[in-house]
Design an enzyme around this catalytic site. Structure first.
Site, mmCIF file in Angstrom:
data_model
loop_
_atom_site.group_PDB
_atom_site.id
_atom_site.type_symbol
_atom_site.label_atom_id
_atom_site.label_comp_id
_atom_site.label_asym_id
_atom_site.label_seq_id
_atom_site.Cartn_x
_atom_site.Cartn_y
_atom_site.Cartn_z
ATOM 1 N N LYS A 223 1.386 25.295 -9.620
ATOM 2 C CA LYS A 223 2.203 24.076 -9.614
ATOM 3 C C LYS A 223 2.730 23.772 -8.215
ATOM 4 O O LYS A 223 2.637 22.643 -7.727
ATOM 5 C CB LYS A 223 3.363 24.229 -10.594
ATOM 6 C CG LYS A 223 4.234 22.972 -10.708
ATOM 7 C CD LYS A 223 5.509 23.211 -11.501
ATOM 8 C CE LYS A 223 5.253 23.544 -12.935
ATOM 9 N NZ LYS A 223 6.510 23.611 -13.740
ATOM 10 N N PHE B 61 1.754 25.343 -5.401
ATOM 11 C CA PHE B 61 0.747 25.717 -4.415
ATOM 12 C C PHE B 61 1.320 26.715 -3.405
ATOM 13 O O PHE B 61 0.949 26.740 -2.233
ATOM 14 C CB PHE B 61 0.178 24.498 -3.687
ATOM 15 C CG PHE B 61 -1.321 24.577 -3.480
ATOM 16 C CD1 PHE B 61 -2.182 24.342 -4.528
ATOM 17 C CD2 PHE B 61 -1.864 24.897 -2.241
ATOM 18 C CE1 PHE B 61 -3.571 24.429 -4.353
ATOM 19 C CE2 PHE B 61 -3.240 24.979 -2.050
ATOM 20 C CZ PHE B 61 -4.097 24.758 -3.112
ATOM 21 N N GLU C 137 0.020 35.330 -5.078
ATOM 22 C CA GLU C 137 -1.260 35.882 -5.515
ATOM 23 C C GLU C 137 -2.342 34.806 -5.554
ATOM 24 O O GLU C 137 -3.471 35.011 -5.097
ATOM 25 C CB GLU C 137 -1.124 36.524 -6.903
ATOM 26 C CG GLU C 137 -0.170 37.691 -6.971
ATOM 27 C CD GLU C 137 1.253 37.284 -7.356
ATOM 28 O OE1 GLU C 137 1.997 38.153 -7.827
ATOM 29 O OE2 GLU C 137 1.597 36.089 -7.173
ATOM 30 N N GLY D 137 5.190 27.753 -17.291
ATOM 31 C CA GLY D 137 3.881 28.354 -17.060
ATOM 32 C C GLY D 137 3.202 28.848 -18.314
ATOM 33 O O GLY D 137 2.006 28.637 -18.520
ATOM 34 N N GLU E 203 7.852 37.285 -22.155
ATOM 35 C CA GLU E 203 8.466 36.570 -21.037
ATOM 36 C C GLU E 203 9.536 35.614 -21.551
ATOM 37 O O GLU E 203 10.523 35.349 -20.860
ATOM 38 C CB GLU E 203 7.413 35.810 -20.238
ATOM 39 C CG GLU E 203 7.940 35.270 -18.907
ATOM 40 C CD GLU E 203 6.849 34.743 -17.994
ATOM 41 O OE1 GLU E 203 6.445 35.482 -17.082
ATOM 42 O OE2 GLU E 203 6.397 33.600 -18.213
ATOM 43 N N LYS F 200 9.000 40.508 -7.078
ATOM 44 C CA LYS F 200 8.328 39.662 -6.088
ATOM 45 C C LYS F 200 9.044 39.720 -4.739
ATOM 46 O O LYS F 200 8.405 39.813 -3.684
ATOM 47 C CB LYS F 200 8.287 38.215 -6.579
ATOM 48 C CG LYS F 200 7.269 37.942 -7.667
ATOM 49 C CD LYS F 200 7.258 36.454 -7.994
ATOM 50 C CE LYS F 200 6.191 36.113 -9.020
ATOM 51 N NZ LYS F 200 6.172 34.661 -9.312
#
Length: 553
Positions: A214, A216, A220, A278, A364, A517
């Site tokens: 979404k 960009f 990863e 997502g 999630e 992350k």
């Protein structure tokens, strides 16, 4: 009703009292006492768009009239109807991110009025779908040509999370409807092996890359996309001609600047809104790989099946509401029977990635410990979802289901009709016999007397006893069509919604993925610097330094 802890609600207290007797339920005795139990506790879902039906059999669950009454009362006291209506109205029920949760608008095939912040979203959704239709038909017909004038034969979808799990699962599940002239590859893992093995099977002149991110900016995905780009440009047929990128790369994104900088023609961008989470994005432009593989008409049927389940979930009274019943049973098992896991076992090889998809959807969404009012929950949330296709699974972990010490509520999924009725239907009959037998065996078990009657020795008797009384839900479809699959996915989406509403948690954010992350980004910078590190705990320092040294461990 305003509340923080669901356990404070009156219905929760009544369920706790009810559990003192319900925990002694013997399922086979309930069937013996009530010949109509199957009819009473099964529900049929009908998709009017394609006239298909799905049978949901809840009768082999720890469920009585009183249980159902109290669970529905809990749903009402927890305000599930209000929250559901707010979602369908486009209100910002994702409170921590202040966003609407509006994936239902992506499959609004009847074009009902739907809006966010007073602005209709129907037109924009349909515009993207028209773009998907136009592009997918061009590729499938061969009119879309690569840089050297050859039609597309291979498609590589590069994404991660929902940008990978959804398209992978759906394209596998609907492979029977696919164009066998196209080969699909999915690259998600940052492990370079994933990209290398996919590219090994591709011809650069006939390969189309879908970059699914979404923003960009997903680390990863962008790393894998750049690896693919370098591979593509380095091939002799392309000879580093960057103008070729426009014919071989498209973006499923909203970041026009980053997409253009990458070299993708922004006319080949397929966008979606911030209210598309997502794990719910396969219904959006992220589903482009699905439309390319099975054709736009079948993709539209897929959307329509989900839309039909949306209508059922929105309009059906709670007592008859299939996803609500599934969600309430999950809460019943998690919080009163202390079940920690939930098994989904499809008796269909095409659905072999369905459990993995549901893992993200469920864990999630509801892997949360904080209520919507900011307090730590005082009860269990978020079951661990796992599964593999049967009958393979029967020869691996089903032993634990039958004779282990854990209570594992289970969903079995099967279709009456196979897409591949080989040997005169022999395979499907064998599959069906196992589908029916497993739920029955888990319920009835085998007593010591039955084992003795079979001639087992005294020494062997206890090892061959099956306690039974293990709850299952059986889901039987006519055939796994695009519409049926859409309805099944939407069923589990709304089941997950129901769980979260009862537990009073926000099922629509995912802050839990952020810390790893952030730390990985910092460690990545340390890996680029010479010398050992000392900024972490002793274990992490030792592991990093062992890696940096390139030692043989």
């Amino acid at each position: 009703m305003s509340f923080s802890q669901t356990s404070e609600l009156k219905a929760w207290q009544l369920l706790q009292e009810h559990y003192t007797t319900a925990k002694s339920i013997v399922l086979k005795d309930l069937f013996a006492k009530d010949p109509q139990r199957f009819e009473k506790f099964s529900r049929k879902f009908r998709n009017d768009a394609d006239k298909s039906e799905i049978l949901f059999d809840f009768s082999k669950n720890f469920l009585t009239d009183e249980t159902l009454k109290l669970l529905v009362q809990l749903a009402k006291e927890a305000g599930i109807e209000k929250l559901r209506d707010q979602m369908f109205k486009g209100e910002k029920i994702n409170t921590t991110e202040k966003r609407a949760v509006y994936h239902v608008a992506l499959r609004n095939t009847s074009n009902k009025p739907m809006a966010v912040d007073g602005k209709s979203v129907v037109e924009d959704v349909n515009h993207v779908l028209e773009h998907v239709k136009e592009f997918s038909e061009q590729v499938r017909s061969g009119s879309w040509k690569g840089h050297t004038g050859k039609p597309i034969k291979s498609i590589v979808n590069i994404g991660i999370g929902g940008s990978d799990l959804g398209p992978v699962m759906v394209t596998e599940a609907l492979k029977a409807y696919s164009s066998r002239n196209l080969t699909l590859h999915f690259v998600s893992n940052i492990d370079g092996t994933h990209a290398v093995e996919a590219l090994r099977e591709c011809d650069p002149e006939t390969t189309l890359f879908l970059i699914a991110s979404k923003t960009f900016t997903t680390a990863e995905t962008c790393t894998n996309a750049n690896t693919a780009k370098k591979w593509f440009l380095a091939q002799p047929a392309i000879n580093n001609d960057t103008s070729a990128i426009a014919k071989h790369f498209v973006a499923l994104s909203t970041n026009e600047e980053a997409v253009g900088k990458f070299g993708i023609d922004t006319k080949n961008m397929f966008g979606f809104e911030e209210w598309v989470g997502g794990r719910y994005s396969v219904w959006s432009a992220i589903g482009l790989s699905v439309a390319l593989y099975i054709g736009y008409d079948k993709f539209h049927e897929f959307l329509a099946g989900a839309h039909a389940m949306d209508n059922h979930f929105r309009d059906t009274p709670l007592e008859q509401n299939i996803p609500v019943l599934g969600g309430l049973l999950s809460v019943w098992y998690s919080d009163f029977f202390s079940a920690q896991t939930h098994l989904v076992a499809p008796f269909d090889q095409y659905l072999h990635r369905f459990p993995a998809y549901l893992q993200q959807l469920s864990m999630e969404s509801n892997g949360k410990a904080i209520t919507r009012t900011g307090e730590y929950v005082k009860y269990t949330t978020g079951p661990i979802v796992f599964g593999e296709p049967a009958t393979n699974a029967q020869h691996s972990f089903f032993q634990l289901l039958h004779q282990g010490t854990k209570l594992i509520p289970t969903d079995f999924i099967m279709a009456v009709e196979s897409h591949n009725p080989v040997e005169g239907g022999l395979h499907q009959k064998m599959l069906a016999s196992n589908f029916f037998a497993q739920s029955e065996a888990l319920m009835v078990g085998k007593s010591e007397a039955e084992v003795a009657a079979e001639g087992a020795s005294d020494e062997l008797k206890p090892h061959k006893v099956f306690l039974g009384n293990r709850p299952t839900t059986s889901i039987l479809a006519q055939k796994i069509t695009p519409g049926t699959l859409g309805a099944l996915i939407a069923y589990y989406e709304h089941l997950t919604f129901t769980e979260g509403a009862i537990w009073n948690i926000n099922s629509f954010d995912q802050w839990g993925v952020e810390l790893g992350k952030a730390l990985a980004k910092n460690i990545g910078a340390e890996l680029d610097k010479p010398g050992p590190v000392s900024s972490h705990d002793g274990s992490t320092n030792g592991l990093i330094n062992a890696f940096k040294s390139g030692s043989k461990i």
